[in-house]
Design an enzyme around this catalytic site. Structure first.
Site, PDB file in Angstrom:
ATOM      1  N   GLU A   1      -4.263   2.141   4.598  1.00 35.36           N
ATOM      2  CA  GLU A   1      -4.369   1.570   3.265  1.00 35.36           C
ATOM      3  C   GLU A   1      -5.663   0.782   3.073  1.00 35.36           C
ATOM      4  OE1 GLU A   1      -0.701  -0.281   2.174  1.00 35.36           O
ATOM      5  OE2 GLU A   1      -1.707  -1.457   0.634  1.00 35.36           O
ATOM      6  N   ASP A   2      -6.048   0.052   4.096  1.00 41.81           N
ATOM      7  CA  ASP A   2      -7.132  -0.912   3.907  1.00 41.81           C
ATOM      8  C   ASP A   2      -8.470  -0.533   4.533  1.00 41.81           C
ATOM      9  OD1 ASP A   2      -5.291  -2.409   2.588  1.00 41.81           O
ATOM     10  OD2 ASP A   2      -4.895  -3.806   4.236  1.00 41.81           O
TER      11      ASP A   2
END
Ligand code: MN
Length: 746
Positions: free
Chosen positions: A89-90
């Site tokens: 996600e990051d």
């Protein structure tokens, strides 16, 4: 971006070492190597990234991994996934990279932990979609949820760093979903902490107040615990039990909850205290027996509150919780709850799901929790439900308390509180639900919406003729039943449309008519429907018969009730209408040929009336009797009264036959009997009003114990209409008997 300092790097190393050194379940060399690999990847990916608090980001995945293994009891794969849970996600790292390095299993868990990206119309549905996505992975691996809970717990523990509006939002979400989820999975400690932390950020004032009061009374409570426990400790020692006794205070959130629910102040909450006895089972003795032994020892010392015994040993809670709870009167006159658990039971209570598997093994017989997960899976496999609705239903099922009921063979079925006999039917099998017509609860006949109570024995009565009813959606509470009904409805409706379409197509083919919008327009008007689906569905369910399709397709549309007949009168006749005052009564003109052999041959106008003992209508065999006053009464030939007259007053018999005439209608009455169900009234009315020749005057149904008695008054033109109508009414689901009532009061 602020590059990590030397001390920060050192700190990261220490935290990770603490994880791996104190991990009991990663002793194998290859496990350690894999965890190291995951850490190195995550550490690189999150390099120089910081959380809102300013600390290095990687400390968060490490903390989540610690919670996963230490507080939930998860193993190596979960540690790896925890370490990697935020990288897709990051960071630049992709799922493909994860799969390449760790294989498909870990990649799929990481996928479950990764939020859905994309644009949604509003934020709430994005949240719901994310939650649904996470739950979807329940069907693959429950670890996704457990790691997500660990992630959420760490975020809650470090919520201080976020601005208040975010705190509020995250706390709300936690309380709404993660708390109940932790509870449902049996993770009591985590549930309590999540709830307390949510309260802390949602209502800081209340939280602080209760914390202060707890702290202020702590010393007193400790003394009370000691005073209370001492006699128990002595007695258990004397009986050679190895045990541990702990005092426990209610969580802040549950105190607040109780204050709210009962509208009482902090000081009025008497059951702040609970004592827990955790024992090491004596060898060669059943745990359950030992629990009751301890119960017996304690209640020899303190008086129990009879209605407050909770036996979760004989029948564990749906989330696998096992313990024996008893509330006794303490020495200072307050009620104190004592929870009796073996070490095994305690671990299940503390660690929930993971411990449950540790003890039972994956191949063990289905536990309640497994059943629950299965239910969720079944619901998830229904692709139709929208995410928000799903979430609501899911949450309902999270919160619901259970009742336990039995099949006729004594098998235990757990259902949410408020479940009905129909819920039970669907719980057993969706086909049993779909075919259910009633139930016997404790051998007594009850309707499908009967609310069950714990201990009920339930038997479902089914019929192959039964069809799912839309109203059933109001009867059921379980997600399983709801989606089964919806699905069955959808497929039933589709089938009807399909059937109707086929019937119409072949009918048109037979008549050599090619379907066009022009044709459909006529059919819509003729059958009083507004679209194709409705037309097909009504044909498919035999609410529309195509017998009169040619008439519907004729150019001039006629009014429903006008029908012209040729007139063949030998002599003119006039009906004497006894109820001519009645406005609703329709005028009837000359429907009869009365061959007045005995009357005055010159008399052209024969007066007659219809006998109200048998109410003959055109098509019935009739016979007339001429009275002394010269009025002929027309009876059905089979009428008992007529038979009596024929034998006693044979000289006054007047032969009579019906002719086709300009008749409008005759009033008849049908008596109908059948199994009551919702929608029956509508179905009957529909059949009658769809009949070309018939207009309905009244339809009344009276229901008792699932059986209804009905009365239909309608206007018909003749006997054919009745035969036709009766045939169609018999096709209505649930109809048992239809009788034309010959003698009736109008
Ligand atoms: Mn995270």
């Amino acid at each position: 971006m602020q590059v990590f300092s030397k001390t920060e790097k050192q700190n990261i190393k220490e935290e990770f070492n603490d994880l791996i050194v104190n991990c009991q379940r990663c002793n194998k060399r290859e496990d350690k190597a894999l965890i190291n690999k995951a850490f190195n990847i995550a550490n690189d990916a999150h390099d120089n990234m910081r959380r809102k608090s300013g600390e290095p980001y990687i400390l968060h995945p490490i903390a989540v991994a610690k919670i996963a293994t230490r507080e939930i009891g998860l193993g190596v794969k979960s540690i790896i996934c925890s370490l990697l849970h935020d990288i897709v996600e990051d960071t630049e790292y992709t799922l493909k990279d994860v799969e390449h390095n760790f294989g498909p299993k870990i990649a799929s868990i990481i996928d479950g932990l990764t939020k859905i990206s994309g644009v949604f119309d509003n934020k709430s549905s994005l949240q719901a979609e994310n939650f649904r996505k996470m739950l979807l992975t329940l069907s693959d691996d429950v670890r996704v949820i457990l790691i997500k809970l660990a992630d959420r717990l760490h975020n809650m523990r470090t919520l201080d760093a976020l601005p208040p509006h975010k705190q509020y939002k995250i706390a709300g979400e936690t309380l709404y979903l993660y708390g109940p989820l932790a509870h449902r999975l049996g993770l009591y400690a985590i549930k309590n902490e999540l709830e307390d932390l949510s309260l802390k950020y949602q209502h800081p004032k209340i939280f602080n107040e209760i914390s202060k009061k707890l702290a202020a009374t702590e010393k007193k409570r400790l003394q009370a615990i000691n005073k209370f426990s001492l006699p128990i400790i002595n007695a258990l020692n004397k009986n050679n039990f190895h045990f541990e006794i702990t005092g426990r205070t209610k969580s802040i959130y549950s105190i607040w909850n109780k204050m709210q629910q009962k509208q009482v102040s902090f000081d009025e909450i008497y059951d702040l205290l609970a004592i827990r006895v955790i024992f090491k089972p004596k060898p060669r003795m059943v745990e359950k027996t030992q629990c009751w032994n301890i119960y017996s020892i304690i209640t020899d010392i303190y008086t129990p509150k009879p209605e407050r015994i909770r036996d979760w040993i004989s029948q564990p809670k749906a989330n696998s919780y096992e313990a024996l709870h008893v509330t006794v009167m303490g020495p200072s006159g307050q009620w104190i709850e004592v929870q009796i658990r073996s070490e095994r039971m305690n671990e299940i209570a503390e660690r929930g799901f993971a411990a449950h598997y540790k003890y039972k093994g994956l191949k063990s017989s289905e536990s309640e929790l497994d059943k629950w997960i299965k239910t969720i899976r079944e619901h998830l496999s229904n692709p139709n439900s929208d995410a928000l609705q799903f979430l609501d239903e899911f949450k309902l099922n999270l919160f619901s308390q259970e009742i336990m009921v039995f099949t006729p063979k004594g098998l235990l079925v757990t259902l949410p509180k408020g479940s009905t006999s129909l819920d039970f039917a669907y719980e057993i099998h969706s086909e049993i639900g779909n075919k259910a017509i009633g139930a016997k609860v404790n051998h007594k006949l009850v309707p499908l919406n009967y609310k069950l109570s714990s201990g009920d024995q339930v038997e479902i009565i089914t019929s192959d003729k039964q069809k799912t009813q839309l109203e059933w959606l109001d009867y059921v509470t379980t997600v399983k039943a709801k989606s089964a009904i919806t699905n069955s409805f959808k497929s039933e409706y589709k089938n009807r449309i399909f059937r109707g379409q086929k019937i119409l197509e072949s009918k048109l083919k037979e008549l050599n008519i090619s379907p066009s919008s022009h044709i459909f327009k006529k059919l819509f008007d003729g059958y009083n429907v507004s679209n194709k689906d409705e037309l097909y569905s009504k044909i498919g369910s035999e609410l529309i018969s195509l017998d009169d399709i040619d008439k519907k397709l004729e150019k001039k549309s006629r009014k429903k009730w006008v029908k012209y007949w040729s007139i063949q009168l030998k002599s003119s006749t006039t009906k004497i209408d006894k109820k001519s005052k009645n406005k609703n009564n329709r005028k009837i003109k000359n429907p009869l040929i009365i061959d007045d052999a005995i009357g005055d041959a010159d008399e052209k106008n024969i007066k007659y009336q219809i006998a109200d003992c048998c109410n003959p209508i055109p098509g019935d065999d009739v016979v007339g009797f001429k009275s002394d006053e010269g009025i002929t009464t027309i009876h059905q030939a089979t009428c008992n009264e007529a038979i009596k007259l024929m034998s006693s007053r044979g000289d006054s018999i007047v032969p009579a036959t019906w002719v086709s005439n300009k008749i409008m209608s005759f009033l008849i009455r049908l008596k109908i009997k059948g199994i009551d169900r919702d929608g029956i009234y509508f179905d009957l009315a529909n059949v009658i009003s769809n009949e070309f020749n018939i207009s309905i005057r009244s339809l009344t149904l009276e229901s008792k114990n699932g059986i209804f008695d009905g009365k239909v008054d309608c206007y018909v033109h003749g006997k054919d209409d009745i035969t036709n109508l009766i045939d169609k009414l018999y096709k209505v689901n649930g109809i048992d008997e239809i009788i034309r009532e010959e003698k009736f009061e109008d």
